[in-house]
Design an enzyme around this catalytic site. Structure first.
Site, PDB file in Angstrom:
ATOM      1  N   THR A 159      48.409  24.184  39.598  1.00 21.28           N
ATOM      2  CA  THR A 159      49.550  23.773  38.787  1.00 21.28           C
ATOM      3  C   THR A 159      49.847  22.338  39.196  1.00 21.28           C
ATOM      4  O   THR A 159      49.704  21.984  40.373  1.00 21.28           O
ATOM      5  CB  THR A 159      50.796  24.652  39.011  1.00 21.28           C
ATOM      6  OG1 THR A 159      51.215  24.537  40.378  1.00 21.28           O
ATOM      7  CG2 THR A 159      50.499  26.118  38.699  1.00 21.28           C
ATOM      8  N   HIS A 160      50.209  21.516  38.228  1.00 22.25           N
ATOM      9  CA  HIS A 160      50.420  20.081  38.479  1.00 22.25           C
ATOM     10  C   HIS A 160      49.157  19.434  39.059  1.00 22.25           C
ATOM     11  O   HIS A 160      49.246  18.407  39.738  1.00 22.25           O
ATOM     12  CB  HIS A 160      51.598  19.851  39.433  1.00 22.25           C
ATOM     13  CG  HIS A 160      52.859  20.546  39.017  1.00 22.25           C
ATOM     14  ND1 HIS A 160      53.741  20.014  38.093  1.00 22.25           N
ATOM     15  CD2 HIS A 160      53.384  21.752  39.384  1.00 22.25           C
ATOM     16  CE1 HIS A 160      54.756  20.843  37.919  1.00 22.25           C
ATOM     17  NE2 HIS A 160      54.560  21.910  38.686  1.00 22.25           N
ATOM     18  N   SER A 281      23.821   5.539  32.879  1.00 17.18           N
ATOM     19  CA  SER A 281      24.422   4.217  32.815  1.00 17.18           C
ATOM     20  C   SER A 281      23.329   3.169  32.682  1.00 17.18           C
ATOM     21  O   SER A 281      22.248   3.310  33.257  1.00 17.18           O
ATOM     22  CB  SER A 281      25.251   3.953  34.080  1.00 17.18           C
ATOM     23  OG  SER A 281      25.564   2.590  34.221  1.00 17.18           O
ATOM     24  N   LYS A 287      24.224   7.379  37.845  1.00 16.91           N
ATOM     25  CA  LYS A 287      25.256   8.001  37.013  1.00 16.91           C
ATOM     26  C   LYS A 287      24.705   9.095  36.111  1.00 16.91           C
ATOM     27  O   LYS A 287      23.621   8.990  35.558  1.00 16.91           O
ATOM     28  CB  LYS A 287      25.935   6.939  36.138  1.00 16.91           C
ATOM     29  CG  LYS A 287      26.752   5.906  36.878  1.00 16.91           C
ATOM     30  CD  LYS A 287      27.987   6.501  37.512  1.00 16.91           C
ATOM     31  CE  LYS A 287      28.992   6.987  36.492  1.00 16.91           C
ATOM     32  NZ  LYS A 287      29.485   5.916  35.603  1.00 16.91           N
ATOM     33  N   GLU A 294      33.559  14.275  26.865  1.00 18.58           N
ATOM     34  CA  GLU A 294      34.380  13.081  26.692  1.00 18.58           C
ATOM     35  C   GLU A 294      34.556  12.741  25.213  1.00 18.58           C
ATOM     36  O   GLU A 294      35.657  12.380  24.766  1.00 18.58           O
ATOM     37  CB  GLU A 294      33.737  11.901  27.419  1.00 18.58           C
ATOM     38  CG  GLU A 294      33.876  11.963  28.934  1.00 18.58           C
ATOM     39  CD  GLU A 294      33.191  10.811  29.635  1.00 18.58           C
ATOM     40  OE1 GLU A 294      33.398  10.667  30.845  1.00 18.58           O
ATOM     41  OE2 GLU A 294      32.445  10.049  28.973  1.00 18.58           O
TER      42      GLU A 294
END
Length: 471
Positions: A159-160, A281, A287, A294
């Site tokens: 949570t949070h 990348s 990467k 996304e």
């Protein structure tokens, strides 16, 4: 009628439409994808007109033959679209007249482009909803199967975005599934309101011809004809409702995407996505970027924009039809394309997710995730909950200072905060003990997760079977 004005409405005009205005008002560039449904509606309309005696059987047969030939031309890419003819409807009607002569002009008897386009959109959207529902069911099935296999894989629940309590990866995946189950129900409920026939409303007030709208509805698979002609041609609620469904669905996929992006990072390292759903990348060779989630996350805003656009489009229109409504198609069609693409990407990707159980378990050990279990343990020993909360808070503060998790503390260390703590406390301080203790419907216990997966599978099967017979 002047030979230089539009053949569908130019009789009262004394000069042709300005070339720019013709391009500006034309919709054929984007509504030609409705061609098959326009022909489908015209075939049903011609069949009905012959049934009620407005067309002869010979005229009906000529129209049906011509329309089917045009459908083949379009499918094979041989059809020549003309911006001068404005839209998909007039392009097809003009070609029909070219093929079969004056009989082609009789097809439009008893209808208007207003009810024709409303029918086309509903036919198209109904079919697309069934495709979306199929992809949504495929994604849900993949999630359920993956969740079942991960029923014992412990991970931190947040949570949070702070460690809260241990859960299992399977339990978390089933939370995603619950979101999609609601979306699935909304989609099929939306379909019911799409499945109403506007044809026969004509321009706005119906027609003086003795049409049989129930027959047309039956021929096209609609549940019923629209009750009011004014509303039938001007209603776009069904398009807005679908786009609202799409906005909720994309919001859910975006939340899932955010978690996938986090979980694939080196900082979390909870899961791995196959290379085929990622890119690299151009400058950093190490990467592996989670581009699919996304991009889905990014496309969510696009669909939200279409929803706001459609609501704004309709908010100030008087009854009945207005040219504004031509602007309904591009946002609706793009929403459909976006939703289908995002669902396909997720339905292909989700079953291929590989969990990293060791990393998840290690993360669950951090942040004192079993603190609530210790508080519940104290309550069962007779300590008031507020006092138990204080005791555990002191234990956590000690753990932060000493660098120890609750499960790493000795019995003597724990007892300095409460003498009711006994040897049995370590049964509740383990991660396995914590998730197993929540052994109720909707809880984290592995057996409950497996049972929930089975219920979800049965619910999906029931919903999908009902969808197959939807009208």
């Amino acid at each position: 009628m002047s030979q230089t004005t539009n053949q569908s409405w130019g009789g009262r005009f004394s000069e042709p439409t300005d070339a720019f205005v013709a391009r500006f008002t034309a919709s054929v560039d984007f509504d030609q994808r409705l061609a098959r449904h326009d022909i489908q509606g015209s075939i049903a309309h011609a069949t009905m007109l012959a049934q009620v005696g407005v067309l002869s059987e010979e005229e009906r047969d000529a129209i049906l033959t011509g329309l089917k030939e045009i459908e083949t031309e379009i499918a094979e890419g041989r059809f020549e679209w003309s911006v001068a003819l404005e839209d998909v409807h007039m392009n097809i009607e003009a070609r029909l007249t070219q093929k079969i002569g004056i009989t082609g002009k009789k097809l439009h008897t008893g209808r208007s482009r207003n009810d024709q386009v409303a029918t086309d959109i509903r036919l198209y959207l109904r079919e697309e909803i069934d495709l979306v529902a199929s992809e949504l069911a495929r994604l849900r099935a993949g999630l359920i199967e993956l969740a079942e296999g991960e029923a014992d894989t412990i991970m931190p629940g947040f949570t949070h975005l702070q460690t809260a309590q241990p859960v299992t990866f399977g339990h978390h995946l089933l939370a995603w599934q619950e979101m999609l189950a609601r979306d699935h129900e909304r989609l099929l409920d939306c379909r019911k309101r799409v499945n109403v026939l506007p044809l026969g409303a004509a321009a706005l007030a119906g027609t003086t011809y003795p049409i049989d709208r129930h027959l047309t509805a039956e021929l096209l698979g609609f549940e019923r004809p629209a009750e009011n002609s004014l509303d039938a041609v001007s209603d776009r609620d069904f398009a807005i409702e679908f786009t609202a469904f799409a906005s909720l669905l994309l919001m859910h996929l975006s939340r899932m995407s955010e978690e996938l992006v986090l979980w694939t990072s080196a900082q979390f390292d909870f899961i791995d996505l196959p290379d085929r759903f990622c890119t690299g990348s151009s400058i950093m060779p190490q990467k592996k970027n989670p581009d699919v989630p996304e991009l889905v996350r990014g496309k969510t805003g696009r669909v939200y924009g279409h929803l706001m656009g459609l609501l704004t489009l309709m908010k100030s229109q008087p009854l009945a039809y207005n040219k504004d409504n031509q602007e309904d198609k591009e946002p609706l069609l793009d929403t459909l394309d976006t939703v289908k693409g995002c669902l396909r990407a997720f339905a292909d990707m989700v079953p291929a997710i590989v969990s990293k159980g060791d990393s998840m378990r290690e993360a669950a050990r951090k942040g004192f995730s079993t603190a609530t279990d210790l508080a519940d343990y104290l309550v069962r020993k007779g300590v008031a909950f507020r006092d138990a909360h204080e005791i555990v808070g002191q234990s956590v503060a000690y753990g932060i200072e000493s660098g120890k998790d609750l499960s790493d503390m000795s019995l003597d260390e724990l007892r300095q905060f409460s003498d009711v703590i006994g040897e049995d406390v370590f049964e509740v301080l383990t991660l396995e003990g914590s998730v197993a203790a929540r052994n109720h419907i909707g809880g984290t216990a592995p057996d409950q997760v497996r049972a929930a997966a089975q219920r979800a599978r049965e619910a999906l099967k029931t919903l999908a079977s009902g969808q197959g017979g939807a009208q």
